[in-house]
Design an enzyme around this catalytic site. Sequence first.
Site, PDB file in Angstrom:
ATOM      1  N   CYS A  19      68.966  66.307  37.715  1.00 52.90           N
ATOM      2  CA  CYS A  19      69.390  64.922  37.504  1.00 52.90           C
ATOM      3  C   CYS A  19      70.923  64.831  37.447  1.00 52.90           C
ATOM      4  O   CYS A  19      71.580  65.010  38.462  1.00 52.90           O
ATOM      5  CB  CYS A  19      68.719  64.355  36.259  1.00 52.90           C
ATOM      6  N   HIS A  42      62.701  65.831  36.669  1.00 49.00           N
ATOM      7  CA  HIS A  42      62.858  66.660  35.473  1.00 49.00           C
ATOM      8  C   HIS A  42      61.645  67.572  35.272  1.00 49.00           C
ATOM      9  O   HIS A  42      60.727  67.227  34.510  1.00 49.00           O
ATOM     10  CB  HIS A  42      63.021  65.774  34.238  1.00 49.00           C
ATOM     11  N   GLU A  60      61.458  70.146  33.487  1.00 49.14           N
ATOM     12  CA  GLU A  60      61.437  70.648  32.104  1.00 49.14           C
ATOM     13  C   GLU A  60      60.599  69.777  31.173  1.00 49.14           C
ATOM     14  O   GLU A  60      60.214  70.207  30.088  1.00 49.14           O
ATOM     15  CB  GLU A  60      62.864  70.769  31.558  1.00 49.14           C
TER      16      GLU A  60
END
Length: 233
Positions: free
Chosen positions: A87, A204, A206
């Site tokens: 990002c 994302h 994660e």
Amino acid sequence: MKSAILVFPGINRERDMARALKLVSGQEPAMVWHAETELPAGTDLVVVPGGFSYGDYLRCGAIAARAPVMDAVRAFAARGGLVLGVCNGFQILCESGLLPGVLMRNAGLKFICRDVHIRVERSDTPFTAGYNAGQVIRVPVAHGEGNYEADDETLKRIEGDGRVLYRYCAADGVVDAASNINGAAASIAGLLNEAGNVLGMMPHPENHVETIMGCTDGRGLFAGLVAHLDRAA
């Protein structure tokens, strides 16, 4: 896997990233402040996380790209070290010259925060070793400037070299305009540098590594990195 996460003023995803890396690798990542001039000894992976470095003043990532620590990151990448930017991290890598192109405002001029589907284009890289080529995964996005753009010659070279690792797509893997949430050129959600050791991506992964989140599709990226580095050790 010894990882280092860069921390800039305004970054807000560093703890999410640290949790994901620890869950998958079993090792606590080092947090590296932007004013540092060296990375921790023995670093295998540098991660530039998401957020709003320096409040997104000027252009997103433009100020962070000029932070002292980025000289160490560029030197690390030049030696073949693995670098992942997510990002705002993707924006920083483009602004620092580690990746070509630029991230512009979303085509709809609105901030987008939701799950999207992306297609894994290759499985023979450290960043995709945990997936199969053609696999569709679901991961969140949260950005206002994720519209990847580059000149025609650069796009042609990127495509010809197979450097696009992730593309926005429908749930069935079809790449079409309706699935290209931010208007990115060629539906690019993530791409490699020429050497193949630096990845920038807008989604994302994660945030999708634990079952409590309802999806673990992002885990494959980190598991693949761990497996790659274990084989290289």
